[in-house]
Design a protein around this motif. Structure first.
Motif, short mmCIF file in Angstrom:
data_model
loop_
_atom_site.label_atom_id
_atom_site.label_comp_id
_atom_site.label_asym_id
_atom_site.label_seq_id
_atom_site.Cartn_x
_atom_site.Cartn_y
_atom_site.Cartn_z
N ILE A 44 0.85 -1.20 0.00
CA ILE A 44 0.00 0.00 0.00
C ILE A 44 0.88 1.24 0.00
O ILE A 44 1.72 1.41 0.89
CB ILE A 44 -0.94 0.05 1.23
N GLU B 139 -1.09 7.66 2.30
CA GLU B 139 -1.21 9.11 2.21
C GLU B 139 -0.15 9.82 3.05
O GLU B 139 0.06 11.01 2.88
CB GLU B 139 -2.62 9.55 2.62
N SER B 140 0.49 9.10 3.96
CA SER B 140 1.51 9.71 4.82
C SER B 140 2.23 8.60 5.56
O SER B 140 1.77 7.45 5.61
CB SER B 140 0.86 10.64 5.85
N ILE C 88 2.37 8.62 8.66
CA ILE C 88 1.49 8.38 9.82
C ILE C 88 0.54 7.23 9.49
O ILE C 88 0.36 6.30 10.28
CB ILE C 88 0.70 9.66 10.17
N ALA C 89 -0.06 7.30 8.32
CA ALA C 89 -0.96 6.22 7.91
C ALA C 89 -0.18 4.91 7.78
O ALA C 89 -0.66 3.85 8.18
CB ALA C 89 -1.65 6.57 6.59
N ASN D 80 0.49 3.20 11.06
CA ASN D 80 -0.74 2.70 11.66
C ASN D 80 -1.32 1.51 10.90
O ASN D 80 -1.97 0.65 11.48
CB ASN D 80 -1.75 3.84 11.82
N MET D 81 -1.08 1.47 9.59
CA MET D 81 -1.47 0.26 8.85
C MET D 81 -0.63 -0.93 9.35
O MET D 81 -1.13 -2.05 9.49
CB MET D 81 -1.26 0.46 7.36
N PHE E 107 0.51 -1.20 12.36
CA PHE E 107 -0.06 -1.51 13.67
C PHE E 107 -1.22 -2.49 13.49
O PHE E 107 -1.31 -3.53 14.16
CB PHE E 107 -0.51 -0.22 14.35
N GLY E 108 -2.09 -2.18 12.52
CA GLY E 108 -3.24 -3.05 12.26
C GLY E 108 -2.82 -4.43 11.78
O GLY E 108 -3.26 -5.46 12.30
N ALA E 109 -1.94 -4.45 10.79
CA ALA E 109 -1.54 -5.73 10.20
C ALA E 109 -0.81 -6.60 11.23
O ALA E 109 -1.03 -7.81 11.31
CB ALA E 109 -0.65 -5.48 8.98
N ALA F 229 -1.01 -6.32 14.53
CA ALA F 229 -1.95 -6.73 15.58
C ALA F 229 -2.82 -7.88 15.08
O ALA F 229 -3.28 -8.70 15.87
CB ALA F 229 -2.82 -5.54 15.98
N GLU G 29 4.72 8.70 16.76
CA GLU G 29 3.49 8.49 17.53
C GLU G 29 3.06 7.02 17.42
O GLU G 29 2.81 6.36 18.43
CB GLU G 29 2.38 9.39 16.98
N TYR H 130 2.80 3.89 20.26
CA TYR H 130 1.59 3.08 20.53
C TYR H 130 1.88 1.59 20.34
O TYR H 130 1.41 0.74 21.11
CB TYR H 130 0.45 3.49 19.59
N ILE I 142 -9.10 -3.25 18.97
CA ILE I 142 -7.80 -2.58 19.05
C ILE I 142 -8.04 -1.10 19.28
O ILE I 142 -9.04 -0.54 18.83
CB ILE I 142 -6.95 -2.84 17.78
N ALA J 179 -6.64 3.88 9.06
CA ALA J 179 -5.36 3.27 8.64
C ALA J 179 -5.18 1.92 9.31
O ALA J 179 -4.80 0.92 8.68
CB ALA J 179 -4.19 4.20 8.97
N VAL J 180 -5.47 1.86 10.61
CA VAL J 180 -5.35 0.59 11.33
C VAL J 180 -6.35 -0.43 10.74
O VAL J 180 -6.00 -1.59 10.52
CB VAL J 180 -5.58 0.81 12.84
N GLY K 201 -4.95 -1.89 7.63
CA GLY K 201 -3.92 -2.90 7.91
C GLY K 201 -4.54 -4.24 8.29
O GLY K 201 -4.08 -5.30 7.85
N ILE K 202 -5.57 -4.19 9.11
CA ILE K 202 -6.21 -5.44 9.56
C ILE K 202 -6.96 -6.10 8.39
O ILE K 202 -6.81 -7.28 8.12
CB ILE K 202 -7.19 -5.17 10.73
N ARG L 201 -6.67 -5.76 5.14
CA ARG L 201 -5.83 -6.29 4.06
C ARG L 201 -5.10 -7.55 4.50
O ARG L 201 -4.79 -8.41 3.68
CB ARG L 201 -4.81 -5.24 3.61
N SER L 202 -4.80 -7.64 5.81
CA SER L 202 -4.10 -8.83 6.31
C SER L 202 -5.05 -9.99 6.51
O SER L 202 -4.67 -11.14 6.36
CB SER L 202 -3.44 -8.53 7.66
N GLU M 145 -6.63 10.36 7.07
CA GLU M 145 -6.83 8.90 7.05
C GLU M 145 -8.22 8.54 6.55
O GLU M 145 -8.39 7.59 5.78
CB GLU M 145 -6.60 8.31 8.45
N HIS N 16 -8.55 9.21 2.67
CA HIS N 16 -7.85 8.25 1.81
C HIS N 16 -8.41 6.84 1.91
O HIS N 16 -8.42 6.12 0.91
CB HIS N 16 -6.35 8.31 2.09
#
Lengths: 355, 177, 249
Positions: free
Chosen positions: A52, A55-56, A58-59, A62-63, A65-67, A69, A88, A92, C65, C74-75, C78-79, C81-82, C104, C107
């Protein structure tokens, strides 16, 4: 012997990340690391992974962080200003005890700085970088080969300790080409076990929560103390450094990454002139290899710390040696790269007349 | 044995690809090699240069401050890089495009009609191959056959005609010495 | 005796700490019910925001989360797509989504990311003590606009549905309210669509919900419900701003 390929350092990182079984990349363009997302976009498509362009930064973090997690190996790469934006998120992620991999191809700073190689993000990398009490495991490769090998090591350490890991490269290591040996079998991501914290839907189990906060009185303090114990353990067990010609050395250069490469040329020149010079190369910057330094401090008179900044790691050298020795510093900030000759001259000044 | 080389010229003269071919050929001969290009904003100015180190020992620094060998393809690079060459170093330059002459007398200067020879072969842009041919013959750092193999393995998208032409340019360069 | 009303299995057995008359509890309940009704609780991953509903990670009975302020989309990306089989929802307030997280959300919407976003618009920063939000109405008082929001100095409120409707990406954008039973039922339908879209892999859905904050509005719960109907809905008109499902029919 495994296959050897002549590769850019930035491409070697990508192959190393994929060989480590990572199938998730999110990032934002910034020089001098653009070859990483460019090549990654092609390779992730080939291996069916996620790429991916965000956009920044920062994003991007955090992506990750999601993946991560969600239990997957996830990485991003950027360069200094972008890494600042990610702090930041890294805080986290560290606070939630989640493993991710962040590659910083450092450029000259502060501010927009320039795009030349630098090591001026040492403090940021080794002191946590964002808010709160935390550390990130920080590896400093010095060749394309290590850029290929360290992503796997970084993921393994990150997962073992549930902690973010950083790889610090710089513009020179990223843009340089060297032969790379594909030294291990690639990890099949489908064979990686689901971590205990992974958010994957609570079918057949209790629900899981990933978070970095706890407002109950005393709880966050307890949590931080547990993390402190983890950090102590890492500092004890995971120090890595490479020593060359240190046994009989009067002076030991301490340098990592690109400055270690340049310093090894200077050390070679000094040896040819009869000076007893060795090189200690920290491979983990956090945990700092203080045991190796402490041991050397008992037999070496002089240390010369070479960095591409105004003097950051030199403080860790002073702490590790308890200021017992004569510690000199040679630095080039703002994207300056030292030459072997100028380091040699410094050695000559220090040791002049003693050999 | 360590040889440090800088190649410099305009963007579009195949500066970077010459460096990569040289590095790749070094790897094929099981030598330690590094290749480091100018990059980023510097590239946008229209000039390009790269450093190649070929050594029997592990390469310490990939940045070349004082090269053993210079390959200079255009006029502006001559003035910029001449002072950096080690005393006793070898200075190859592209005589077709460069009107001035190196001023130093402590170096070996080799003027090569690289573009003229390339044009004779039918393609100006293979002047870089002429230079590489001359380089390996004059200095013995690598075998000509390895360079031929290297360009064939690196230019994976090139036509077989182009690859043959590159071989010819390498040969013509090597025949100069 | 047959139990006819109780806590849905989509919510945990935890006392929620919201103020009397707050809209969060209503929306939580709707989501908690839908997680069960749609059979998605066991593959759901929710994202709690920063703000009053930061504790949503304790309240929704599914994997949760809690990311940095504004970064929910954004988080979520990530989740999702994974783990494409998971149902991912991001629960956000107006500070979280329309101030610090503006980039965020735009986008994620533009990528038509296959996630569900629940956007609680109560025109105020709740948890931090009633400061002006990007959705605070012109003239409305807050602790950082004590004279009332002055559009000359503090600009206009951001209308998120209208803003996102300017993008080609999003699949479903709708604004609803929870100030009366009729609108609560409409909100439930909208949320059902929003989760349904994700299950059907249609893409990005956002439900903006006008919600009461009596504490920071300085009103009683009844007054605040009336205020939404009388005042807030005039500035933030309810309705669908994008519904590709209907367009495609």
């Amino acid at each position: 012997m495994a296959e050897k390929r002549l590769m850019y350092g930035n491409h070697a990182i990508v192959e190393g990340v994929l060989a480590a079984g990572c199938r998730f990349f999110a990032g934002y363009p910034i020089t001098p690391q653009n070859e990483i997302p460019e090549y990654m976009s092609i390779r992730m498509n080939e291996v069916g992974g996620v790429f991916i362009q965000t956009e920044s930064e920062i994003a991007a973090i955090n992506m990750l962080f999601g993946a991560a997690a969600a239990g997957k190996r996830a990485m991003t790469s950027s360069s200094s200003p972008g890494i600042s934006l990610m702090q930041e998120g890294i805080s986290y992620i560290a606070g939630a005890d989640i493993p991710v991999l962040v590659v910083n191809v450092i450029r000259g700073g502060p501010g927009l700085g320039n795009i030349a190689p630098a090591q001026s993000d040492y403090y940021q990398a080794t002191r946590g970088g964002g808010h709160g009490d935390y550390f990130t495991i920080t590896l400093a490769p010095n060749s394309a080969q290590e850029l290929f090998e360290f992503p796997k090591l970084a993921f393994e350490l990150a997962e073992k300790y549930r902690n973010p890991a950083l790889i610090l490269a710089d513009g020179l290591l990223g843009q340089m080409m060297e032969p790379v040996e594909f030294s291990y079998d690639p990890v099949d991501p489908t064979t990686l076990p689901e971590p205990s914290y992974a958010l994957s839907g609570c079918q057949g189990r209790d629900r899981r929560v990933v978070r970095s906060y706890d407002l109950k009185p005393g709880k966050l303090e307890e949590w931080n103390w547990r993390r402190h114990a983890k950090y102590q353990h890492i500092m004890e067990k995971e120090q890595r450094a490479q020593a060359a010609d240190c046994d009989d050395a009067e002076l030991v250069i301490v340098a990592y990454g690109t400055s270690a490469r340049v310093s090894s040329a200077a050390a070679r020149m000094a040896r040819e002139k009869g000076y007893k010079v060795g090189l200690l190369r920290p491979i983990t910057l956090w945990p700092f290899p203080k045991n190796a330094l402490a041991e050397l401090s008992n037999k070496v008179e002089y240390f010369l710390v070479v960095e591409m900044n105004l003097g950051q790691m030199v403080e860790d050298v002073k702490l590790a040696t308890e200021c017992k020795n004569k510690i000199h510093f040679h630095g080039r900030p703002g994207g300056g790269v030292p030459t072997p000759h100028e380091i040699y001259e410094k050695i000559e000044t220090i040791l002049g007349g003693s050999s | 044995m360590t040889k440090e080389i800088i190649i410099a010229g305009f963007g579009g003269q195949g500066i970077v690809s010459s460096g990569i071919i040289l590095g790749y050929a070094g790897m094929l001969e099981n030598k330690n090699v590094t290749f480091f290009p100018s990059y980023g904003a510097e590239m946008r100015g229209g000039t390009a240069n790269c450093s190649v180190v070929i050594s029997s020992e592990p390469v310490a620094s990939p940045i070349v401050a004082y090269p053993d060998i210079l390959i200079i393809m255009n006029e502006p690079s001559l003035a910029r890089f001449e002072p950096m060459l080690k005393p006793g170093g070898i200075f190859f330059y592209n005589k077709t495009l460069i009107k001035s002459h190196p001023k130093r007398d402590d170096i070996t200067v080799l003027a090569i009609e690289a573009n003229a020879i390339a044009e004779e072969l039918g393609q100006g842009r293979i002047a870089n191959m002429v230079m590489l041919g001359a380089l390996v013959k004059k200095t013995d750092i690598l075998k000509l056959e390895t360079l031929k193999k290297a360009q064939r393995e690196r230019f994976v998208k090139a036509s077989s005609e182009q690859l043959s032409l590159n071989d010819k340019a390498l040969e013509r360069g090597s025949e100069l010495y | 005796m047959k139990q006819i009303f109780g806590r849905p299995a989509g919510l945990t057995d935890v006392l929620q700490r919201y103020c009397p008359g707050c809209g969060h509890g209503i929306v939580h309940r709707i989501i908690g019910e839908l997680l069960v009704k749609l059979g998605i609780r066991e593959r759901a991953v929710g994202i709690a925001p920063v703000g009053c509903s930061v504790f949503a990670d304790e309240y929704f009975n599914c994997d949760m989360i809690q990311p940095p302020h504004g970064r929910g989309p954004a988080v979520s990306t990530g989740i999702k797509r994974s783990r494409p089989d998971c149902i991912v929802f991001s629960y956000q307030g107006d500070g979280d989504l329309a101030a610090i997280g503006t980039a965020e959300i735009i986008h994620a919407a533009s990528r038509n990311e296959n996630i569900t976003v629940i956007f609680i618009n109560n025109a105020i920063f709740g948890m931090t003590g009633g400061q002006m939000a990007p959705t605070t109405l012109p003239g409305m008082k807050s602790t950082t606009s004590v004279q009332g929001r002055n559009i000359k100095k503090q600009g206009y409120p951001i209308k998120v549905c209208e803003l996102l409707a300017g993008l080609d990406g999003p699949y479903y954008l709708v604004r609803t309210s929870v100030h009366d039973p009729k609108n609560i039922i409409k909100t439930e339908k909208a949320l059902k669509n929003a989760f349904g879209n994700q299950i059907a892999k249609n893409g990005f859905s956002l439900v903006e919900i006008l919600s009461m904050c009596p504490t920071n509005w300085g009103m009683t719960p009844v007054q605040s419900k009336r205020w939404i109907g009388d005042t807030m809905m005039k500035y933030f008109p309810l309705g669908e701003y994008r519904n590709r499902a209907k367009e495609e029919k």
